[in-house]
Design an enzyme around this catalytic site. Structure first.
Site, PDB file in Angstrom:
ATOM      1  N   GLU A   1       6.047   1.117 -20.265  1.00  0.00           N
ATOM      2  CA  GLU A   1       6.676   2.226 -20.998  1.00  0.00           C
ATOM      3  C   GLU A   1       5.608   3.247 -21.375  1.00  0.00           C
ATOM      4  O   GLU A   1       4.951   3.104 -22.426  1.00  0.00           O
ATOM      5  CB  GLU A   1       7.317   1.710 -22.296  1.00  0.00           C
ATOM      6  CG  GLU A   1       8.472   0.762 -22.093  1.00  0.00           C
ATOM      7  CD  GLU A   1       9.417   0.773 -23.298  1.00  0.00           C
ATOM      8  OE1 GLU A   1      10.584   1.137 -23.116  1.00  0.00           O
ATOM      9  OE2 GLU A   1       8.979   0.448 -24.415  1.00  0.00           O
TER      10      GLU A   1
ATOM     11  N   SER B   1      12.848   7.121 -21.378  1.00  0.00           N
ATOM     12  CA  SER B   1      13.819   8.154 -21.007  1.00  0.00           C
ATOM     13  C   SER B   1      14.714   7.796 -19.821  1.00  0.00           C
ATOM     14  O   SER B   1      15.103   8.672 -19.049  1.00  0.00           O
ATOM     15  CB  SER B   1      13.098   9.488 -20.749  1.00  0.00           C
ATOM     16  OG  SER B   1      12.567   9.985 -21.951  1.00  0.00           O
TER      17      SER B   1
ATOM     18  N   GLY C   1      16.178   2.848 -24.158  1.00  0.00           N
ATOM     19  CA  GLY C   1      16.203   3.109 -25.599  1.00  0.00           C
ATOM     20  C   GLY C   1      17.423   3.948 -25.937  1.00  0.00           C
ATOM     21  O   GLY C   1      18.553   3.461 -25.960  1.00  0.00           O
TER      22      GLY C   1
ATOM     23  N   ASN D   1      17.157  -1.594 -25.837  1.00  0.00           N
ATOM     24  CA  ASN D   1      16.468  -1.657 -27.130  1.00  0.00           C
ATOM     25  C   ASN D   1      17.108  -0.643 -28.084  1.00  0.00           C
ATOM     26  O   ASN D   1      16.901   0.558 -27.946  1.00  0.00           O
ATOM     27  CB  ASN D   1      14.977  -1.333 -26.905  1.00  0.00           C
ATOM     28  CG  ASN D   1      14.196  -1.310 -28.202  1.00  0.00           C
ATOM     29  OD1 ASN D   1      14.702  -1.711 -29.249  1.00  0.00           O
ATOM     30  ND2 ASN D   1      12.951  -0.837 -28.133  1.00  0.00           N
ATOM     31  N   TRP D   2      17.880  -1.164 -29.032  1.00  0.00           N
ATOM     32  CA  TRP D   2      18.583  -0.272 -29.964  1.00  0.00           C
ATOM     33  C   TRP D   2      17.650   0.270 -31.054  1.00  0.00           C
ATOM     34  O   TRP D   2      18.056   1.109 -31.854  1.00  0.00           O
ATOM     35  CB  TRP D   2      19.760  -1.001 -30.611  1.00  0.00           C
ATOM     36  CG  TRP D   2      20.942  -1.186 -29.697  1.00  0.00           C
ATOM     37  CD1 TRP D   2      21.075  -0.738 -28.410  1.00  0.00           C
ATOM     38  CD2 TRP D   2      22.181  -1.842 -30.012  1.00  0.00           C
ATOM     39  NE1 TRP D   2      22.295  -1.082 -27.897  1.00  0.00           N
ATOM     40  CE2 TRP D   2      23.000  -1.762 -28.869  1.00  0.00           C
ATOM     41  CE3 TRP D   2      22.660  -2.508 -31.140  1.00  0.00           C
ATOM     42  CZ2 TRP D   2      24.281  -2.314 -28.819  1.00  0.00           C
ATOM     43  CZ3 TRP D   2      23.933  -3.051 -31.102  1.00  0.00           C
ATOM     44  CH2 TRP D   2      24.742  -2.958 -29.948  1.00  0.00           C
TER      45      TRP D   2
ATOM     46  N   HIS E   1       5.719  -3.448 -28.561  1.00  0.00           N
ATOM     47  CA  HIS E   1       6.299  -2.123 -28.283  1.00  0.00           C
ATOM     48  C   HIS E   1       5.364  -1.059 -28.862  1.00  0.00           C
ATOM     49  O   HIS E   1       4.796  -1.237 -29.946  1.00  0.00           O
ATOM     50  CB  HIS E   1       7.689  -2.008 -28.909  1.00  0.00           C
ATOM     51  CG  HIS E   1       8.433  -0.808 -28.425  1.00  0.00           C
ATOM     52  ND1 HIS E   1       8.155   0.458 -28.886  1.00  0.00           N
ATOM     53  CD2 HIS E   1       9.402  -0.666 -27.478  1.00  0.00           C
ATOM     54  CE1 HIS E   1       8.934   1.331 -28.255  1.00  0.00           C
ATOM     55  NE2 HIS E   1       9.704   0.672 -27.392  1.00  0.00           N
TER      56      HIS E   1
END
Ligand code: 13P
Length: 256
Positions: free
Chosen positions: A172, A214, A235, A19-20, A104
């Site tokens: 997450e 992370s 990420g 996920n940019w 998200h």
């Protein structure tokens, strides 16, 4: 054709999702793609990159010869109409997306996305033949006070449509995103197991659960050693092609 697709998905062992977020532009995508082009890929896992939506097509043209899927970071719950600025799931399918992230935590917080809203987007994504990756995660307060399992159960029950064939859940924890802190292996195991049990008992279905928060080249092996982990959602570390490929190669090693 659909049946083959579902069969293929069930055979997929692991999913590596990048996920940019709202990062990287054309010149960085060019550099990133060049490095990907010189990498050797294995078909035992599915890789998906989620660039900012305006670059989906651009990235696709750079890596369409590679076994890498493209996904979107969000979608709307309607297919067309007077919804200025929204992104239709059918348009995403049309430009070659396979997956879409829904719910998200950054969108839940910054855009006030409720569980009901997330459920509607998930249903629309399924109808458009996209595979939703539904994100759930507790706050540090829930983790510390011991209510994390209940919080996630409620989020799942309210965010998942009653019937579905292919959904991934991404666990997450909010306190782990961008902080360098990750839950212990036993906490990840407990939560992934719990998510699978909730889906089995409340929805009479099974689901793949990936971990995000992370993830980096040094902690990925420990995370993947947890049996209940079916993949990872990266990420920050996915913005650097070297780190991203280091994570990829650790995952390949883990599977062999
Ligand atoms: P980080 O890997 O930067 O913690 O982000 C995780 C994430 O939010 C992926 O969706």
């Amino acid at each position: 054709k659909n049946k083959c697709f579902i069969l293929k998905l069930k055979e997929t062992l692991m999913l590596i999702a990048a996920n940019w977020k709202m990062n990287l532009g054309k010149s960085e995508i060019d550099q990133f793609s060049k490095i990907l082009q010189s990498n050797e890929f294995h078909d035992s896992l599915d890789i998906c990159i989620f660039p900012p939506s305006v670059y989906i097509n651009y990235l696709n043209t750079r890596i369409e010869n590679l076994p890498i899927s493209i996904g979107a970071q969000n979608c709307y719950h309607e297919f067309s109409g007077a919804f200025t600025g929204e992104v239709s799931p059918t348009s995403l399918k049309d430009i070659g997306c396979k997956y879409v992230l829904v719910g998200h935590s950054e969108r839940r917080v910054n855009n006030n996305e409720s569980n009901l809203y997330v459920q509607k987007c998930t249903s629309a994504a399924i109808k458009a033949n996209l595979i939703p990756i539904l994100c759930v995660g507790e706050t540090l307060k829930d983790r510390v006070s011991g209510t994390a399992l209940d919080f996630i159960e409620n989020q799942l029950i309210e965010s998942i449509p009653s019937s579905f064939e292919n959904i991934f859940v991404a666990y997450e924890p909010i306190w782990s995103i961008g902080t360098g802190k990750i839950p212990s292996s036993s906490e990840i195991k407990e939560m992934h197991k719990h998510i699978k049990q909730v889906i089995s008992s409340k929805f009479n279905n099974s689901i793949k659960v990936i971990y995000g928060g992370s993830v980096n080249p040094s902690n990925v092996s420990d995370i993947l050693n947890v049996n209940e982990v079916d993949g990872i959602l990266i990420g920050g570390a996915s913005l650097n092609p070297k780190d991203f490929l280091a994570i990829y190669h650790s995952t390949v090693k883990h599977l062999n």
